[in-house]
Write an enzyme that holds these catalytic residues in place. Structure first.
Site, mmCIF file in Angstrom:
data_model
loop_
_atom_site.group_PDB
_atom_site.id
_atom_site.type_symbol
_atom_site.label_atom_id
_atom_site.label_comp_id
_atom_site.label_asym_id
_atom_site.label_seq_id
_atom_site.Cartn_x
_atom_site.Cartn_y
_atom_site.Cartn_z
ATOM 1 N N GLU A 296 0.783 -1.233 0.000
ATOM 2 C CA GLU A 296 0.000 0.000 0.000
ATOM 3 C C GLU A 296 0.815 1.283 0.000
ATOM 4 O O GLU A 296 0.442 2.247 0.684
ATOM 5 C CB GLU A 296 -0.924 -0.005 1.222
ATOM 6 C CG GLU A 296 -0.228 0.158 2.584
ATOM 7 C CD GLU A 296 0.159 -1.129 3.274
ATOM 8 O OE1 GLU A 296 0.397 -2.129 2.571
ATOM 9 O OE2 GLU A 296 0.246 -1.145 4.509
ATOM 10 N N ASN A 297 1.906 1.378 -0.764
ATOM 11 C CA ASN A 297 2.634 2.643 -0.837
ATOM 12 C C ASN A 297 1.659 3.745 -1.215
ATOM 13 O O ASN A 297 0.923 3.614 -2.205
ATOM 14 C CB ASN A 297 3.728 2.560 -1.907
ATOM 15 C CG ASN A 297 4.493 1.268 -1.832
ATOM 16 O OD1 ASN A 297 5.117 0.988 -0.814
ATOM 17 N ND2 ASN A 297 4.420 0.467 -2.880
ATOM 18 N N GLU B 89 -5.824 -2.750 -0.474
ATOM 19 C CA GLU B 89 -4.748 -1.747 -0.523
ATOM 20 C C GLU B 89 -5.330 -0.336 -0.564
ATOM 21 O O GLU B 89 -4.784 0.585 0.059
ATOM 22 C CB GLU B 89 -3.828 -1.991 -1.722
ATOM 23 C CG GLU B 89 -3.192 -3.378 -1.792
ATOM 24 C CD GLU B 89 -2.523 -3.853 -0.517
ATOM 25 O OE1 GLU B 89 -2.026 -3.012 0.256
ATOM 26 O OE2 GLU B 89 -2.513 -5.075 -0.274
HETATM 27 N N1 BES Z 1 1.002 -4.292 3.845
HETATM 28 C C1 BES Z 1 0.772 -5.526 3.195
HETATM 29 C C2 BES Z 1 1.949 -6.022 2.416
HETATM 30 C C3 BES Z 1 3.020 -6.625 3.276
HETATM 31 C C4 BES Z 1 2.874 -7.887 3.774
HETATM 32 C C5 BES Z 1 4.165 -5.939 3.560
HETATM 33 C C6 BES Z 1 3.864 -8.441 4.567
HETATM 34 C C7 BES Z 1 5.145 -6.466 4.351
HETATM 35 C C8 BES Z 1 5.015 -7.725 4.854
HETATM 36 C C9 BES Z 1 -0.410 -5.418 2.236
HETATM 37 O O1 BES Z 1 -1.338 -4.448 2.541
HETATM 38 C C10 BES Z 1 -1.128 -6.722 2.319
HETATM 39 O O2 BES Z 1 -1.724 -6.981 3.329
HETATM 40 N N2 BES Z 1 -1.054 -7.540 1.285
HETATM 41 C C11 BES Z 1 -1.629 -8.858 1.273
HETATM 42 C C12 BES Z 1 -2.805 -8.937 0.373
HETATM 43 C C13 BES Z 1 -4.075 -8.549 1.039
HETATM 44 C C14 BES Z 1 -5.239 -8.580 0.100
HETATM 45 C C15 BES Z 1 -4.389 -9.408 2.235
HETATM 46 C C16 BES Z 1 -0.560 -9.780 0.747
HETATM 47 O O3 BES Z 1 0.427 -9.296 0.233
HETATM 48 O O4 BES Z 1 -0.751 -10.993 0.845
HETATM 49 ZN ZN ZN Z 2 -2.593 -4.895 4.111
#
Ligand code: BES
Ligand code: ZN
Length: 863
Positions: A278-279, A312
């Site tokens: 989510e940048n 996101e």
């Molecule tokens: N902020 C996370 C991405 C992330 C995950 C960064 C782990 C660092 C470590 C992002 O918002 C996220 O949650 N992505 C999920 C998908 C979401 C739909 C649940 C992912 O990457 O699985």
């Molecule tokens: Zn997330």
């Protein structure tokens, strides 16, 4: 010396947390990535506030070389000496004179590498249809990797504005968090792109993306919204634009605050460690989570893209505008984004009944939270590794589930008002969990804090036992903590449980609501009833165990229950079986009652139970097990047939695929396997001839019974796929064959460069949970452990290792491996994997004989 084995050491100079006497307020950051050389040089001028006079500044830096550090104020210029403390991922700048309190600027010149581990500032590559290689540079900073790209105060509470300048080779597109302010060609031919100032935000949200990207024309979603991708994928952008625009408007409205940035790009990166990031203003995705052909993809695949985009986008407010103070509170970001993701997708496509399928996610969180090695949602974090371990189902799914429980208890609008108040009050700031309760409590006037503290600060969840009162007009309820493995010396725990009950009396069904905060409670229905359903709606984060007479009444009234209620009965019953509270033969008899079930999610719960049993049963009993599966799923599939019926809804279409899959793989139904091959052949010639939601099942079934020729064909399909989903479907099918020699080839692919490192750990996971090769896959993983951990992104290792939870015949070997290898997954992940394995082993020991007997017995006809 910093003691690596004691991350809690806090003497001066041993703390991974930064001192707070110097704070950044604005970074003017210039980066010059050199893609072919896989490195970059950078320069930054940081406006800082010095609170107490100091001759030392401590900030984060990792895998960077700092060439120059100078602090300036007015005419004063102080040169800093740079010292690295690699164990703390910090750099210290020492000055000959103290910096007096007040505003200073700190100028740093530095160099770094574009790594290939999909974190920090990293490189990604792709081949175009003509076979030429192209390079990309992109960033992934959460949780603690901004420090690999520029020296910074890399903790979420040090919010600052970022003004980014990127200098890139001619022909490349550069993207960052804010819109472009100006652009010019430098004398050496390179392009200098200057972006506007960002809002004050945390370092983990900064992003730079450089490559030969193409963007869609912006759509107006309250802010200009684009989808950005490598050339040739224009046709796959429509779906993301639709849900992207819908969810942005939905959130601005729900939160009562406009989108906080000046534009939003959704960017597909060919190599990406997680699903999406989510940048602010520049959300990055793996391609499968963004680019999709909405005319061909299955409903499940379309839902996945909708979920991720919506999730996101929700973060632009929850996380980006208002951010947790520290990583112990990451649930404030992720649980909320998950909750909001459901809310927006549900509003977008109500007929998908998104909250009902969320029950499966709730269940996956309970599967971990029922272990003695679980943790509370808020949990202490010190190191980068601890922070990484927080991104698990407890943060996401348990967190979202308890929010949903609260929302249902307070009422949707009361809840929304509290959320809007919280965001407005803390915009551009950082918060603790208590700030959220304060806002919700203030706007709803309900005791939110005492209710929620029991869910956020305690590990585990309750099982509620229900029995009829002596007069037959009420329920006696009691709560205790649920455990998969009996815990003799567990401290008693209590939760504040909003218990919703639906009672069927002579006058019809009546709902009752009760806030249970003691060990026992009584619910008075006022009159006799035929059945009572506890956890009505299924929003509660607890399991229910009914006294036999209550359960029998419900089991005989399945037709009167809603799908979510049947789902609850089914999954509570299965979980009780795994935990030893109910014998497995009873569960099988119960499951047979569901052969007339028509709800997708209930079937998915049942499929989960069958999958688990598949990994428990002995090879000698495999045929009997398959027959038991067929006896339940077969009739349900027969009723549906292969062809969609006119007017059928999307979930029913998906159910057809699920049932075919269960029958053709776990059920080994030879007729269905033959028909699947025929249909698959037909689809090869005419893709439109097979329903999009049947196609994934065909691939699974055909692969399951496939030979070497089929394997080669699938591998070719993987390599020549036209969509990310097609590529993914055929890749993972290569881990679902049953012939060992073919599966061996898939194992090799995890390391030989044929599979991107973003997928390899997941492929390894799929091999570990395939009963045809699990032990061989385990040997392969152990043998190649060093190479895998060196190559694969750290973020995916927990998922890969999760595969060990099904290695029932190697329990002691698995334990020994993790005891002797310093596997740095962080947190309690290893302990949880080991305990899940112990649960499966105990289940087999306890229920094995009963399971064999039940499988040999001819099923009694449904009564
Ligand atoms: N902020 C996370 C991405 C992330 C995950 C960064 C782990 C660092 C470590 C992002 O918002 C996220 O949650 N992505 C999920 C998908 C979401 C739909 C649940 C992912 O990457 O699985
Ligand atoms: Zn997330």
């Amino acid at each position: 010396m910093y003691d690596q084995d004691n991350p809690t050491a806090v003497e001066v100079g041993t703390d991974p947390r930064l001192p707070t006497i110097v704070k950044p307020t604005r970074y003017d950051l210039r980066l010059e990535p050199n893609l072919p050389a896989a490195n970059f040089s950078g320069e930054e001028t940081i406006a800082i506030e010095v609170e107490r006079a100091t001759d030392q500044i401590v900030l984060h830096a990792l895998e960077l070389e700092i060439l120059e550090a100078e602090a300036a104020r007015g005419a004063t210029r102080l040169q800093g000496k740079v010292e690295f403390v690699p164990a703390l991922e910090q750099a210290r700048l020492r000055f000959d004179h103290a910096l007096e309190p007040g505003g200073w600027t700190l100028r740093l010149r530095f160099k770094g590498i574009l790594n290939d581990k999909l974190h920090g500032f990293y490189r990604s590559q792709y081949r175009d249809p003509a076979g030429a290689e192209h390079l990309i540079a992109s960033t992934q900073f959460e949780a603690t990797d901004a420090r690999r790209a520029f020296p910074c105060w890399d903790e979420p509470a040090f919010k600052a504005r970022f003004k980014v300048t990127l200098v890139v080779a001619p022909g490349l597109t550069a993207i960052s968090n804010a819109g472009v302010e100006s652009e010019r060609k430098l004398p050496d031919g390179r392009q200098e792109v200057v972006f506007r100032d960002s809002i004050p935000m945390s370092t983990y949200l900064v992003a730079f993306i450089v490559g030969e990207f193409v963007a869609t024309a912006p759509v107006d979603a309250g802010t200009p919204l684009r989808v950005v991708h490598v050339p040739g994928k224009q046709a796959l952008t429509g779906w993301a634009l639709q849900i992207g625009a819908f969810s942005l408007k939905f959130f601005a409205n729900y939160y009562g605050l406009p989108y906080p940035g000046d534009k939003l790009d959704l960017i597909a990166i060919p190599d990406f460690a997680s699903g999406a990031m989510e940048n602010l203003g520049a959300i990055t995705f793996r391609e499968t989570a963004l680019l999709i052909d909405d005319r061909q993809a299955s409903r499940a695949e379309l839902e996945r893209v909708a979920d991720v985009v919506s999730h996101e986008n929700a973060h632009m407010w929850f996380g980006d505008l208002v951010t947790m103070q520290w990583w112990n509170g990451i649930w404030l970001n992720e649980a909320f984004a998950t909750f909001m993701e459901m809310l927006a997708v549900d509003a977008w496509k109500p007929h998908w009944r998104r909250w009902e399928s969320f029950a499966l996610s709730r269940g996956s969180a309970m599967a971990i939270d029922g272990l003695s090695s679980t943790r509370s949602i808020e949990y202490p974090v010190r190191t980068a590794e601890d922070a990484r371990a927080m991104f698990d189902v407890l943060t996401y799914e348990k967190g979202a589930a308890v929010l949903r429980m609260l929302e249902q208890y307070l009422g949707a609008e009361e809840f929304r008002k509290g959320i809007a108040l919280y965001l407005r009050r803390h915009e551009y700031g950082n918060t603790e969990t208590g700030d959220l309760w304060d806002a919700l409590q203030e706007s709803s006037r309900e005791p939110v804090r005492s209710l929620m503290d029991s869910w956020i600060f305690q590990p585990g969840f309750p099982i509620v036992e229900a029995a009829k009162t002596a007069d037959g007009k009420g329920l006696r309820l009691s709560q205790r903590r649920f455990f998969y493995l009996p815990q003799a010396d567990a401290e008693p725990q209590r939760w504040h449980i909003p218990v919703m009950v639906r009672v069927r009396t002579a006058d019809g069904a009546v709902n009752h609501k009760l806030l249970m905060d003691a060990a026992e409670a009584k619910l008075d229905a006022g009159e006799p009833f035929t059945w009572a359903l506890v956890n009505e709606g299924g929003h509660g984060f607890y399991r229910v165990s009914y006294a036999p007479e209550l359960l029998a009444a419900l089991t005989h009234s399945l037709g009167e229950l809603k799908p979510t209620e049947r789902f609850g009965l089914m999954s509570d019953s299965w979980v009780a079986t795994v935990a030893g509270l109910k014998p497995v033969d009873e569960f099988l008899a119960f499951a047979r009652r569901f052969s007339t079930e028509t709800d997708l999610n209930v079937w998915r719960a049942l499929a989960g139970a069958f999958n688990y049993l598949d990994l428990i049963v002995d090879d000698r009993e495999r045929a009997e097990f398959a027959s038991a599966v067929r006896s339940v799923a077969g009739p349900a599939f027969e009723r549906m047939g292969w062809e969609p019926k006119p007017g059928e809804d999307e979930l029913t279409r998906q159910l057809r695929g699920t049932l075919a899959n269960i029958s053709g793989t776990l059920g080994e139904d030879p007729g269905i396997q033959r028909q699947a091959v025929a249909l698959y052949e037909r689809a090869r010639k005419d893709p439109a001839s097979v329903d999009r939601d049947v196609m994934p099942a065909l691939v699974a079934i055909v692969g399951h019974s496939g030979d070497a020729a089929r394997y080669a064909e699938f591998k070719q399909n993987f390599k020549s796929a036209q969509t990310p989903q097609g590529e993914q479907r055929y890749l993972f099918a290569l881990a679902a064959f049953t012939r060992p020699e073919l599966l061996r080839e898939t194992m090799a692919m995890t390391l030989n460069g044929e599979v991107r490192t973003q997928n390899a750990p997941y492929l390894m996971h799929a091999l570990l949970v395939n009963r045809a090769c699990r032990y061989e896959a385990w040997d392969f993983m152990r043998r190649n452990w060093d190479q895998m951990t060196a190559k694969f992104p750290d973020a995916a290792l927990p998922r890969m290792c999760e595969g060990v939870t099904v290695l029932l015949d190697r329990e002691s070997e698995v334990r020994e491996f993790f005891a002797t290898h310093r596997v740095r997954l962080g947190g309690k992940l290893i302990d949880q994997h080991l305990e899940r394995l112990a649960v499966a082993v105990a289940f087999r020991e306890r229920e094995g004989a009963r399971l064999s007997a039940a499988l040999r017995e001819k099923p009694s006809p449904n009564v």
